[in-house]
Design a protein around this motif. Structure first.
Motif, PDB file in Angstrom:
ATOM      1  N   ASN A 256       0.817  -1.030  -0.022  1.00  0.00           N
ATOM      2  CA  ASN A 256      -0.229  -0.264  -0.202  1.00  0.00           C
ATOM      3  C   ASN A 256       0.946   1.721  -0.048  1.00  0.00           C
ATOM      4  O   ASN A 256       1.338   1.398   0.808  1.00  0.00           O
ATOM      5  N   TYR A 257       1.003   2.056  -0.690  1.00  0.00           N
ATOM      6  CA  TYR A 257       1.451   2.885  -1.303  1.00  0.00           C
ATOM      7  C   TYR A 257       0.743   4.495  -1.328  1.00  0.00           C
ATOM      8  O   TYR A 257       1.572   5.042  -0.891  1.00  0.00           O
ATOM      9  N   SER A 258       0.082   3.758  -0.748  1.00  0.00           N
ATOM     10  CA  SER A 258      -1.121   5.475  -0.022  1.00  0.00           C
ATOM     11  C   SER A 258      -0.599   6.054   0.951  1.00  0.00           C
ATOM     12  O   SER A 258       0.425   5.464   2.039  1.00  0.00           O
ATOM     13  N   GLY A 259      -0.915   7.248   1.230  1.00  0.00           N
ATOM     14  CA  GLY A 259       0.034   7.926   2.622  1.00  0.00           C
ATOM     15  C   GLY A 259       0.414   9.885   1.875  1.00  0.00           C
ATOM     16  O   GLY A 259       0.394   9.817   1.294  1.00  0.00           O
ATOM     17  N   MET A 260       1.376   9.551   2.776  1.00  0.00           N
ATOM     18  CA  MET A 260       1.829  11.098   3.547  1.00  0.00           C
ATOM     19  C   MET A 260       3.636  10.987   2.410  1.00  0.00           C
ATOM     20  O   MET A 260       4.021  10.104   3.276  1.00  0.00           O
ATOM     21  N   TYR A 261       3.957  11.115   1.555  1.00  0.00           N
ATOM     22  CA  TYR A 261       5.439  11.831   1.037  1.00  0.00           C
ATOM     23  C   TYR A 261       6.592  13.476   0.800  1.00  0.00           C
ATOM     24  O   TYR A 261       5.236  14.398   1.457  1.00  0.00           O
ATOM     25  N   THR A 262       7.093  13.417   1.669  1.00  0.00           N
ATOM     26  CA  THR A 262       8.178  14.258   1.215  1.00  0.00           C
ATOM     27  C   THR A 262       7.410  15.200   0.012  1.00  0.00           C
ATOM     28  O   THR A 262       7.869  14.484  -1.267  1.00  0.00           O
ATOM     29  N   PHE A 263       8.136  16.647  -0.075  1.00  0.00           N
ATOM     30  CA  PHE A 263       8.196  17.014  -1.267  1.00  0.00           C
ATOM     31  C   PHE A 263       9.086  17.788  -1.558  1.00  0.00           C
ATOM     32  O   PHE A 263      10.994  17.600  -1.137  1.00  0.00           O
ATOM     33  N   LEU A 264       9.421  18.789  -2.592  1.00  0.00           N
ATOM     34  CA  LEU A 264      10.439  19.784  -2.922  1.00  0.00           C
ATOM     35  C   LEU A 264      11.199  20.110  -1.429  1.00  0.00           C
ATOM     36  O   LEU A 264      12.682  20.601  -0.752  1.00  0.00           O
ATOM     37  N   LYS A 265       9.886  20.532  -0.150  1.00  0.00           N
ATOM     38  CA  LYS A 265      11.316  21.504   0.726  1.00  0.00           C
ATOM     39  C   LYS A 265      10.841  21.259   1.917  1.00  0.00           C
ATOM     40  O   LYS A 265       9.694  20.399   1.944  1.00  0.00           O
ATOM     41  N   ASP A 266      11.864  21.263   2.399  1.00  0.00           N
ATOM     42  CA  ASP A 266      11.005  21.705   4.586  1.00  0.00           C
ATOM     43  C   ASP A 266       9.751  21.714   4.645  1.00  0.00           C
ATOM     44  O   ASP A 266       9.620  22.954   4.319  1.00  0.00           O
ATOM     45  N   GLY A 267       9.214  20.944   5.078  1.00  0.00           N
ATOM     46  CA  GLY A 267       7.505  21.678   4.943  1.00  0.00           C
ATOM     47  C   GLY A 267       6.414  20.982   4.281  1.00  0.00           C
ATOM     48  O   GLY A 267       5.076  21.731   4.532  1.00  0.00           O
ATOM     49  N   GLU A 268       6.717  21.041   2.931  1.00  0.00           N
ATOM     50  CA  GLU A 268       5.816  20.919   2.099  1.00  0.00           C
ATOM     51  C   GLU A 268       5.434  19.379   1.726  1.00  0.00           C
ATOM     52  O   GLU A 268       6.824  18.313   2.164  1.00  0.00           O
ATOM     53  N   PHE A 269       4.558  19.067   1.252  1.00  0.00           N
ATOM     54  CA  PHE A 269       4.271  17.640   0.890  1.00  0.00           C
ATOM     55  C   PHE A 269       3.498  17.173   0.221  1.00  0.00           C
ATOM     56  O   PHE A 269       3.119  17.974  -0.831  1.00  0.00           O
ATOM     57  N   LEU A 270       3.401  15.794  -0.615  1.00  0.00           N
ATOM     58  CA  LEU A 270       2.947  15.050  -1.174  1.00  0.00           C
ATOM     59  C   LEU A 270       1.316  14.029  -0.371  1.00  0.00           C
ATOM     60  O   LEU A 270       2.157  12.957   0.461  1.00  0.00           O
ATOM     61  N   GLN A 271       0.144  14.106  -0.534  1.00  0.00           N
ATOM     62  CA  GLN A 271      -0.713  13.261  -0.930  1.00  0.00           C
ATOM     63  C   GLN A 271      -0.889  12.077  -1.619  1.00  0.00           C
ATOM     64  O   GLN A 271      -1.140  12.572  -2.678  1.00  0.00           O
ATOM     65  N   VAL A 272      -0.694  10.609  -1.093  1.00  0.00           N
ATOM     66  CA  VAL A 272      -1.171   9.923  -2.369  1.00  0.00           C
ATOM     67  C   VAL A 272      -1.989   8.813  -1.440  1.00  0.00           C
ATOM     68  O   VAL A 272      -1.648   8.232  -0.828  1.00  0.00           O
ATOM     69  N   THR A 273      -3.546   8.662  -2.610  1.00  0.00           N
ATOM     70  CA  THR A 273      -3.887   7.238  -2.633  1.00  0.00           C
ATOM     71  C   THR A 273      -3.871   5.942  -3.607  1.00  0.00           C
ATOM     72  O   THR A 273      -4.347   7.112  -4.587  1.00  0.00           O
ATOM     73  N   VAL A 274      -3.891   5.055  -3.808  1.00  0.00           N
ATOM     74  CA  VAL A 274      -3.591   5.052  -4.484  1.00  0.00           C
ATOM     75  C   VAL A 274      -4.985   3.771  -4.800  1.00  0.00           C
ATOM     76  O   VAL A 274      -5.379   2.936  -3.365  1.00  0.00           O
ATOM     77  N   GLU A 275      -5.800   4.308  -5.675  1.00  0.00           N
ATOM     78  CA  GLU A 275      -7.556   3.416  -5.310  1.00  0.00           C
ATOM     79  C   GLU A 275      -7.237   2.473  -6.187  1.00  0.00           C
ATOM     80  O   GLU A 275      -6.070   1.547  -7.309  1.00  0.00           O
ATOM     81  N   ASP A 276      -8.654   1.838  -6.865  1.00  0.00           N
ATOM     82  CA  ASP A 276      -8.841   0.297  -7.802  1.00  0.00           C
ATOM     83  C   ASP A 276      -7.949   0.758  -9.233  1.00  0.00           C
ATOM     84  O   ASP A 276      -8.122   2.153  -9.381  1.00  0.00           O
ATOM     85  N   ALA A 277      -7.669  -0.591  -9.161  1.00  0.00           N
ATOM     86  CA  ALA A 277      -7.021  -0.702 -11.019  1.00  0.00           C
ATOM     87  C   ALA A 277      -5.951   0.414 -11.503  1.00  0.00           C
ATOM     88  O   ALA A 277      -5.852   1.087 -12.243  1.00  0.00           O
TER      89      ALA A 277
END
Length: 144
Positions: free
Chosen positions: A22-43
């Protein structure tokens, strides 16, 4: 006999969880304090957003959320494109992989590695772009 069947089901479920992470979750982005939120859905459909500073060159910048216009996970290949906000959008093409974290409770248990291209439209509607090699690391997840 029922116990054996339960063990087979539990073992099969465990194997599926290991082969389909399950790769869904929060990830770092370019700068400190920035983030990426990802949800992997069906298909393999991927939804999410980037939360970033509006003006990366300023210390007094407001946050901007840029939702995914499209996103897809095909095996280990991940792609997404954000909506345009104030003339800026992002495209990511890369892979998902296991990182250096030992468990999901560790930072970088999963990582997204690839190329991030940021596009900018100026006042004359001229588009410029710049591509960077990036590694986005998963935030630690709570134990369940």
């Amino acid at each position: 006999m029922k116990m054996a069947a339960l063990l087979v089901v539990a073992f099969s479920t465990s194997l599926i969880a290991q082969t389909n992470p399950n790769y869904s979750g929060m990830y770092t982005f370019l700068k400190d304090g920035e983030f990426l939120q990802v949800t992997v859905e069906d298909a393999g459909k991927v939804t999410g957003f980037v939360s970033r500073y509006e003006n990366a060159d300023s210390d007094h910048s407001a946050f901007v959320d840029q939702f995914f216009k499209e996103g897809k996970l095909d095996g280990s290949k991940l792609t997404f494109t954000t909506e345009t906000v104030r003339g800026v959008w992002f495209e990511f093409t890369g892979t998902v992989d296991r990182g250096e974290g030992k468990t999901p409770a560790d930072e970088a248990y999963h990582v997204f590695k690839g190329a991030l291209t940021d596009f900018h439209t100026d006042a004359d509607k001229k588009i410029s772009s710049q591509s960077h090699d990036v590694v986005f690391k998963s935030f630690p997840q709570d134990a369940q």
